[in-house]
Design a protein around this motif. Sequence first.
Motif, mmCIF file in Angstrom:
data_model
loop_
_atom_site.group_PDB
_atom_site.id
_atom_site.type_symbol
_atom_site.label_atom_id
_atom_site.label_comp_id
_atom_site.label_asym_id
_atom_site.label_seq_id
_atom_site.Cartn_x
_atom_site.Cartn_y
_atom_site.Cartn_z
ATOM 1 N N ALA A 63 0.857 -1.195 0.000
ATOM 2 C CA ALA A 63 0.000 0.000 0.000
ATOM 3 C C ALA A 63 0.886 1.236 0.000
ATOM 4 N N LEU A 64 0.360 2.295 -0.603
ATOM 5 C CA LEU A 64 1.089 3.562 -0.688
ATOM 6 C C LEU A 64 0.607 4.545 0.359
ATOM 7 N N SER A 65 1.542 5.227 1.005
ATOM 8 C CA SER A 65 1.155 6.324 1.890
ATOM 9 C C SER A 65 2.255 7.374 1.860
ATOM 10 N N PHE A 66 1.821 8.627 1.946
ATOM 11 C CA PHE A 66 2.726 9.771 1.959
ATOM 12 C C PHE A 66 2.435 10.593 3.206
ATOM 13 N N MET A 67 3.457 10.781 4.042
ATOM 14 C CA MET A 67 3.311 11.552 5.268
ATOM 15 C C MET A 67 3.814 12.976 5.038
ATOM 16 N N LEU A 68 3.005 13.936 5.468
ATOM 17 C CA LEU A 68 3.364 15.350 5.377
ATOM 18 C C LEU A 68 4.313 15.718 6.512
ATOM 19 N N PRO A 69 5.027 16.832 6.390
ATOM 20 C CA PRO A 69 5.975 17.227 7.437
ATOM 21 C C PRO A 69 5.360 17.381 8.830
ATOM 22 N N ASP A 70 4.060 17.665 8.914
ATOM 23 C CA ASP A 70 3.417 17.821 10.229
ATOM 24 C C ASP A 70 2.980 16.490 10.840
ATOM 25 N N GLY A 71 3.271 15.366 10.172
ATOM 26 C CA GLY A 71 2.919 14.052 10.691
ATOM 27 C C GLY A 71 1.589 13.518 10.200
ATOM 28 N N SER A 72 0.781 14.348 9.553
ATOM 29 C CA SER A 72 -0.475 13.869 8.974
ATOM 30 C C SER A 72 -0.173 13.210 7.625
#
Length: 157
Positions: A15-24
């Motif tokens: 599965a693909l996931s991308f985390m933003l710099p704020d942790g979301s």
Amino acid sequence: MKLSDIKSHLNNMEALSFMLPDGSFVPENFHVTEIGLITKNFIDCGGTVRRETVVNFQLWEDAGDEDHRLKPGKLLNIISLSEKVLGIEDFEIEVEYQDRTIGKYDLSFDGESFQLLNKQTACLASDQCGASDKNKVSLSQVAGSDNNSCTPGGGCC
């Protein structure tokens, strides 16, 4: 992260996931709407002509398409087609994602998710334009000096 790195990680993911710099996280219903080759030709403040080339991934979420889930294999296919059609080589990846405005991010991987990292600006010719010659003093040095009160003529301002 280079293009070869993301391809290697994608081969081992379910599965693909991308985390933003704020942790979301970027919502799961995102699309990769573009993969492109961007070349920037520019001159820095010291007069040096420079060239930078990146592979650009644009992430976009469709609020009306809650069921969309991009799989690692599908992204590998999109990358492969982009390499063939655009002649993309193993360049660094830059990711565009719209939060409040379109942001550009560097990319890393933590073993499970791709991490969108804030990009930073820098003076590329600080040795020529004098930016590195500025006298930098930390506030702790001022507070630790003999005269640590901030009064007119006290040396702190």
